[in-house]
Structures are given as structure tokens and as C-alpha cells.
Design a protein around this motif. Structure first.
Motif, PDB file in Angstrom:
ATOM      1  N   SER A   1       0.865  -1.145  -0.026  1.00 16.46           N
ATOM      2  CA  SER A   1      -0.124  -0.138  -0.081  1.00 16.46           C
ATOM      3  C   SER A   1       1.025   1.093  -0.006  1.00 16.46           C
ATOM      4  N   ARG A   2       0.323   2.095  -0.604  1.00 14.68           N
ATOM      5  CA  ARG A   2       0.938   3.602  -0.557  1.00 14.68           C
ATOM      6  C   ARG A   2       0.227   4.694   0.157  1.00 14.68           C
ATOM      7  N   TYR A   3       0.800   5.300   1.073  1.00 14.25           N
ATOM      8  CA  TYR A   3       0.346   6.389   2.079  1.00 14.25           C
ATOM      9  C   TYR A   3       1.137   7.479   1.846  1.00 14.25           C
ATOM     10  N   ALA A   4       0.524   8.705   1.908  1.00 13.20           N
ATOM     11  CA  ALA A   4       1.141  10.072   2.173  1.00 13.20           C
ATOM     12  C   ALA A   4       0.891  10.421   3.435  1.00 13.20           C
ATOM     13  N   ALA A   5       1.954  10.611   4.327  1.00 15.75           N
ATOM     14  CA  ALA A   5       1.759  11.022   5.646  1.00 15.75           C
ATOM     15  C   ALA A   5       2.424  12.357   6.205  1.00 15.75           C
ATOM     16  N   PHE A   6       1.526  12.800   7.195  1.00 17.32           N
ATOM     17  CA  PHE A   6       1.641  13.890   7.878  1.00 17.32           C
ATOM     18  C   PHE A   6       0.999  15.146   6.814  1.00 17.32           C
ATOM     19  N   THR A   7      -0.088  14.846   6.199  1.00 16.86           N
ATOM     20  CA  THR A   7      -0.880  15.418   5.337  1.00 16.86           C
ATOM     21  C   THR A   7      -2.423  14.716   5.250  1.00 16.86           C
ATOM     22  N   GLU A   8      -3.186  15.666   4.653  1.00 14.64           N
ATOM     23  CA  GLU A   8      -4.673  15.169   4.274  1.00 14.64           C
ATOM     24  C   GLU A   8      -4.879  15.008   2.964  1.00 14.64           C
ATOM     25  N   ASP A   9      -3.745  15.618   2.235  1.00 16.53           N
ATOM     26  CA  ASP A   9      -3.851  15.358   0.640  1.00 16.53           C
ATOM     27  C   ASP A   9      -2.953  14.478   0.103  1.00 16.53           C
ATOM     28  N   PRO A  10      -3.342  13.580  -0.713  1.00 15.99           N
ATOM     29  CA  PRO A  10      -2.208  12.560  -1.353  1.00 15.99           C
ATOM     30  C   PRO A  10      -1.177  13.167  -2.016  1.00 15.99           C
ATOM     31  N   ALA A  11      -1.536  14.522  -2.611  1.00 18.43           N
ATOM     32  CA  ALA A  11      -0.297  15.132  -3.301  1.00 18.43           C
ATOM     33  C   ALA A  11       0.833  15.885  -2.364  1.00 18.43           C
ATOM     34  N   GLY A  12       0.374  15.809  -1.261  1.00 18.97           N
ATOM     35  CA  GLY A  12       1.326  16.370  -0.011  1.00 18.97           C
ATOM     36  C   GLY A  12       2.119  15.242   0.927  1.00 18.97           C
ATOM     37  N   GLY A  13       2.654  15.843   1.903  1.00 19.62           N
ATOM     38  CA  GLY A  13       3.164  14.956   2.625  1.00 19.62           C
ATOM     39  C   GLY A  13       4.432  14.064   2.309  1.00 19.62           C
ATOM     40  N   ASN A  14       4.847  13.210   3.163  1.00 21.32           N
ATOM     41  CA  ASN A  14       5.994  12.286   2.588  1.00 21.32           C
ATOM     42  C   ASN A  14       5.347  10.873   2.124  1.00 21.32           C
ATOM     43  N   PRO A  15       5.482  10.485   0.926  1.00 22.37           N
ATOM     44  CA  PRO A  15       4.985   8.950   0.806  1.00 22.37           C
ATOM     45  C   PRO A  15       5.856   7.977   1.350  1.00 22.37           C
ATOM     46  N   ALA A  16       5.183   6.762   1.849  1.00 19.62           N
ATOM     47  CA  ALA A  16       5.415   5.874   2.443  1.00 19.62           C
ATOM     48  C   ALA A  16       5.022   4.434   1.602  1.00 19.62           C
ATOM     49  N   GLY A  17       5.863   3.343   1.687  1.00 18.57           N
ATOM     50  CA  GLY A  17       5.108   2.244   1.364  1.00 18.57           C
ATOM     51  C   GLY A  17       4.717   1.384   2.465  1.00 18.57           C
ATOM     52  N   VAL A  18       3.673   0.722   2.671  1.00 18.61           N
ATOM     53  CA  VAL A  18       3.332  -0.122   3.832  1.00 18.61           C
ATOM     54  C   VAL A  18       3.027  -1.602   3.078  1.00 18.61           C
ATOM     55  N   VAL A  19       3.704  -2.468   4.043  1.00 17.23           N
ATOM     56  CA  VAL A  19       3.356  -3.865   3.773  1.00 17.23           C
ATOM     57  C   VAL A  19       3.039  -4.589   4.999  1.00 17.23           C
ATOM     58  N   LEU A  20       1.788  -4.865   4.829  1.00 17.04           N
ATOM     59  CA  LEU A  20       1.024  -5.300   6.413  1.00 17.04           C
ATOM     60  C   LEU A  20       1.569  -6.810   6.719  1.00 17.04           C
ATOM     61  N   ASP A  21       1.885  -7.441   5.888  1.00 12.79           N
ATOM     62  CA  ASP A  21       2.278  -8.883   5.921  1.00 12.79           C
ATOM     63  C   ASP A  21       3.473  -9.166   5.099  1.00 12.79           C
ATOM     64  N   ALA A  22       4.790  -9.177   5.864  1.00 13.66           N
ATOM     65  CA  ALA A  22       6.021  -9.344   5.237  1.00 13.66           C
ATOM     66  C   ALA A  22       6.730 -10.331   5.669  1.00 13.66           C
ATOM     67  N   SER A  23       5.962 -11.237   6.372  1.00 16.09           N
ATOM     68  CA  SER A  23       6.248 -12.484   7.150  1.00 16.09           C
ATOM     69  C   SER A  23       7.306 -13.451   6.278  1.00 16.09           C
TER      70      SER A  23
END
Length: 267
Positions: free
Chosen positions: A3-25
Motif C-alpha cells: 500500500s502507498r500512503y502520504a503521511a503528515f498530510t490530508e492531501d495525497p499530493a502532499g506529505g511524505n509518501p511511504a510504502g506499507v506492507v502489512l504482511d511481510a512475514s
């Protein structure tokens, strides 16, 4: 699934993008580093297990593993959903609470502050004269999960004109085990503009740096530069066209520093 999230913002075009893998076992270190490099974000967070009710979380930049990353923590917690979560990181346990509005608040590990050596070399790599430094905010190295030199200047223009020597700064940071450099301009009593070069991670600059925000909060408290119950606003990413807003809160008697921000999915 990534998944891809923008953090420290309410706008997907702002903030810092982060990848998120909830099951990386099933992923080994090489696979996580490869995924982080392919995404190209400052960090990607990988949940590799759930020991004793906590989430075991690791963070990889395009070039290396990072002990703790604030913006990817916020992104991962929001991806998990509202409630209380405990992240077991390489830096220690980090509690995170997510409210119904998608705002996450983490509590960092206990911060520490020490003298900043190699200041002359650091300023040379930044191309900053010593006369531009703010004497009210003396240079230090602060830690709240990762090590960040804090260097403050008296001019917002100096901060806006950041143009550093990438090989020189990367070499110095690698030698000293510095994760990002927290460059600061104090815009008001409780408001700071910040920028964070991150060449050791393979990224020129972070649009939002939650770990450095926690370190800055610990630094300001340790040096008595803000009240013990201060709530601070950090503005970051504006010079990159990805505005980020980070709230830092100090709670009397609580060793860690609270860092809050929203995160939203990216298309």
C-alpha cells in the motif's frame, strides 16, 4: 500487498509518501530492500510478525535499513485502522494511537541529546557559513529512535536555498551514523520550519520526518527552549511542493515525545 500512503498530510499530493506492507512475514532482508528501492520512497514499512500482541515493524529506505521512521509509522498505523497499536521497532517499542479521523499519534522512545562534533565539516557540506547559525538554538545531535544533527539558522531564505554537496554529506553521515540532518528555522514561539537531507537513504530530501521531529522535541525540552508541556507545529516539505504538517507534543513526566499527523492513501 504493497500500500502507498502520504503521511503528515490530508492531501495525497502532499506529505511524505511511504510504502506499507502489512504482511511481510515471508520476506527476507534482501527482498525488503529490493521493494523499498523499487518504490523509491524515503522509507517503506514492513510488518514482519506479531510477537506478544505487538507489530514487529522494520523500515527500509532505497539503500539501507533504518532503525525507526516516524512518517512510515504514522502511515502503517493508519493503514491498520483506528485504535491502539504497539510497534516493536529496531529502536524499541513505540505505541501508536489512531483516531477515527485518521490521525496517528506515536510516542517515541526516550530521547537523548549530545554535542555535535564535525560541525565545520557539516557546514561545509551544506555550504552554510557559521555566521548564519541561530545562537539561540545551538547545534546538537538528538536521538529519538535515530540520530539527527540539529542545525538552526536565523534566515528562512537560507533554509529555502538548500543545495548541499551530496557525496560529502553522505560520507559524513555514514561515518557518524546520522540518519537525516534536521535543519531548522524558528518561525515563532511554537512554530518551526524544517528540512531534512537524507542522502544515506538514497533520497535527496525527506518531505516529512517524524523521527527527526521527535528528536527535535527532545532537544528543545532538554535545552529548556520550550515549556515542558509544549505543543509545537513543524512545517516541512513546502520547499519540495509536498507540504507536511507535524505536531509535536511534550507531556510532563512522559519520557518519550508525542508526534502526530494524518495519513491518506495515495492513488
Amino acid at each position: 500487498m504493497i500500500s502507498r500512503y502520504a503521511a503528515f498530510t490530508e492531501d495525497p499530493a502532499g506529505g511524505n509518501p511511504a510504502g506499507v506492507v502489512l504482511d511481510a512475514s515471508e520476506f527476507d532482508d534482501a527482498a525488503m530492500l529490493r521493494i523499498a528501492a523499487e518504490l523509491g520512497y524515503s522509507e517503506t514499512a514492513f510488518v514482519t510478525g506479531r510477537p506478544e500482541g505487538a507489530y514487529r515493524v522494520r523500515y527500509f529506505s532505497p539503500l539501507t535499513e533504518i532503525p525507526f521512521c516516524g512518517h512510515a509509522t504514522v502511515a502503517t498505523a493508519v493503514a491498520l485502522g483506528p485504535g491502539d497499536h504497539l510497534f516493536r521497532t529496531n529502536a524499541g517499542d513505540v505505541p501508536v494511537t489512531v483516531d477515527d479521523a485518521g490521525v496517528a499519534t506515536l510516542i517515541s522512545v526516550a530521547p537523548s541529546v549530545r554535542p555535535l562534533d564535525h560541525l565545520t565539516e557539516l557546514l561545509a557540506a551544506l555550504g552554510w557559513p557559521a555566521g548564519d547559525l541561530d545562537p539561540a538554538l545551538p547545534p546538537r545531535v538528538a536521538y529519538a529512535g535515530a540520530h539527527h544533527p540539529i542545525v538552526a539558522v536565523t534566515s528562512r531564505k537560507r533554509l529555502a536555498g538548500l543545495d548541499y554537496d551530496v557525496p560529502a554529506l553522505k560520507s559524513l553521515m555514514t561515518e557518524r551514523d546520522w540518519t537525516t540532518i534536521q535543519l531548522v528555522f524558528r518561525a515563532g514561539e511554537d512554530t518551526f520550519d524544517v528540512r531534512n537531507p537524507f542522502p544515506v537513504g538514497g533520497v535527496y530530501e525527506d518531505p516529512a520526518t517524524g523521527a527527526a521531529a521527535a528528536a527535535l522535541g527532545g532537544y528543545l525540552r532538554e535545552l529548556g527552549l520550550v515549556p515542558d508541556d509544549a505543543t509545537l507545529l513543524l512545517r516541512q516539505g513546502d520547499d519540495l511542493g509536498r507540504p507536511s504538517r507535524i505536531t509535536v507534543r511534550l507531556v510532563p513526566g512522559e519520557p518519550g515525545v508525542r508526534v502526530s499527523g494524518a495519513a491518506v492513501p495515495m492513488p
